[in-house]
Design a protein around this motif. Structure first.
Motif, PDB file in Angstrom:
ATOM      1  N   ASN A 141      -5.634  10.677  -0.393  1.00  0.00           N
ATOM      2  CA  ASN A 141      -5.338   9.418  -1.072  1.00  0.00           C
ATOM      3  C   ASN A 141      -4.601   8.457  -0.148  1.00  0.00           C
ATOM      4  O   ASN A 141      -4.850   7.240  -0.172  1.00  0.00           O
ATOM      5  CB  ASN A 141      -4.488   9.677  -2.325  1.00  0.00           C
ATOM      6  CG  ASN A 141      -5.274  10.371  -3.419  1.00  0.00           C
ATOM      7  OD1 ASN A 141      -6.502  10.261  -3.468  1.00  0.00           O
ATOM      8  ND2 ASN A 141      -4.576  11.089  -4.286  1.00  0.00           N
ATOM      9  N   ARG A 181      -7.148   6.943   2.208  1.00  0.00           N
ATOM     10  CA  ARG A 181      -7.952   5.912   1.527  1.00  0.00           C
ATOM     11  C   ARG A 181      -7.147   4.648   1.282  1.00  0.00           C
ATOM     12  O   ARG A 181      -7.629   3.532   1.494  1.00  0.00           O
ATOM     13  CB  ARG A 181      -8.493   6.464   0.204  1.00  0.00           C
ATOM     14  CG  ARG A 181      -9.624   7.469   0.350  1.00  0.00           C
ATOM     15  CD  ARG A 181     -10.314   7.704  -0.974  1.00  0.00           C
ATOM     16  NE  ARG A 181      -9.418   8.366  -1.918  1.00  0.00           N
ATOM     17  CZ  ARG A 181      -9.326   9.678  -2.068  1.00  0.00           C
ATOM     18  NH1 ARG A 181     -10.073  10.481  -1.312  1.00  0.00           N
ATOM     19  NH2 ARG A 181      -8.505  10.210  -2.951  1.00  0.00           N
ATOM     20  N   GLU A 182      -5.900   4.820   0.845  1.00  0.00           N
ATOM     21  CA  GLU A 182      -5.056   3.649   0.594  1.00  0.00           C
ATOM     22  C   GLU A 182      -4.732   2.937   1.900  1.00  0.00           C
ATOM     23  O   GLU A 182      -4.649   1.706   1.947  1.00  0.00           O
ATOM     24  CB  GLU A 182      -3.760   4.076  -0.096  1.00  0.00           C
ATOM     25  CG  GLU A 182      -2.825   2.920  -0.434  1.00  0.00           C
ATOM     26  CD  GLU A 182      -3.479   1.858  -1.295  1.00  0.00           C
ATOM     27  OE1 GLU A 182      -3.169   0.654  -1.098  1.00  0.00           O
ATOM     28  OE2 GLU A 182      -4.308   2.211  -2.160  1.00  0.00           O
TER      29      GLU A 182
END
Length: 290
Positions: free
Chosen positions: A13, A16-17
């Motif tokens: 995550n 991706r962020e």
């Protein structure tokens, strides 16, 4: 298995962020006239010699002087702008409290590093594309139909960026004040002077050649020359060869080492960050204005 998944989830995550953050920063740069101009002015300044020297030829050669300069411009663009730009942004955002806020987020420093690498890499690749297209438009020796040119740039540019961007993050974490960011340029220019960017490294003492071969800048320059210069010019290189396998190997080692080291260094730096430390830096800056 559950533990591995739980561990991998937040990291994935954060990656991706980080990519989303980098894309947003790139969009802001492209749509902001002042930021866009700041990123293009230096590039036009580096490309100006290509235009003025496009009709001059090297002694005892049909190669234009501008054609010989072209790989140097690309090498400087990739190595210096990639490394220095990331270091500079990290120092500034450490000063204004951005890193202190990200410290509180899970995997915040990993996401920050990925975001900065994404935005800076995209900016540098755009600049390298402008350099290449300029060479194709101005120089007879650079052809858009040369498949070897594009094939070499396709692996050398991304690998070169992965080798220098984490190093820029490490250097930036060592500088506390934006006023001191210029200190990073001193060793970089010293390294460039022995890395074959301005002068064939094969003409330097052998021990200097070995020093240059340790660092990625020499190999980035060698890769750029192998893509943009005729094969016959490999004769003036160390070993009289373009050494593509060695280039990929050294840049790959720097990339792996940097990607392992940079997140750890940034996390260590973030642990030392606090509101009082940030206020103290600002007070010192106010007491000692530039």
């Amino acid at each position: 298995m559950t533990t591995t998944t739980a561990t991998a989830g937040p990291s994935a995550n954060a990656v991706r962020e980080g990519v989303r953050r980098g894309v947003r920063e790139l969009h802001q740069m492209v749509t902001n006239r002042q930021d866009l101009a700041g990123n293009l002015i230096w590039l036009f300044g580096m490309l100006a010699p290509l235009y003025f020297l496009r009709d001059n030829e090297l002694p005892h050669s049909t190669m234009p002087v501008a054609g010989f300069i072209l790989p140097s411009v690309m090498s400087m663009c990739l190595a210096f702008n990639g490394m220095f730009s990331l270091a500079q942004q990290l120092v500034v955002e450490r000063q204004d409290g951005t890193l202190l806020r990200l410290k509180a987020l899970p995997h915040g420093m990993l996401g920050y590093l990925i975001g900065k690498m994404t935005s800076v890499a995209a900016t540098v690749l755009l600049a390298c594309a402008i350099v290449t297209l300029t060479g194709i438009c101005m120089l007879k020796g650079v052809s858009p139909a040369d498949a070897g040119l594009w094939a070499t740039l396709a692996w050398m540019l991304p690998l070169g960026l992965l080798a220098v961007l984490p190093a820029g993050a490490v250097l930036g974490s060592l500088v506390e004040s934006p006023r001191n960011i210029g200190l990073i340029m001193i060793p970089l220019f010293g390294l460039a002077s022995v890395s074959g960017i301005f002068y064939p490294a094969s003409r330097l003492p052998e021990w200097v050649q070995h020093v240059a071969e340790v660092f990625p800048l020499y190999w980035i320059g060698l890769g750029a020359r192998s893509a943009l210069l005729p094969d016959g010019y490999a004769a003036v290189e160390i070993g009289a060869s373009w050494r593509h396998w060695e280039t990929a190997g050294v840049l790959g080692c720097w990339a792996v080492a940097g990607l392992l080291l940079a997140p750890a260094v940034l996390r260590r730096m973030a642990r030392r960050e606090s509101g009082s430390a940030m206020v103290s830096r600002r007070e010192r800056a106010l007491r000692n204005p530039v």
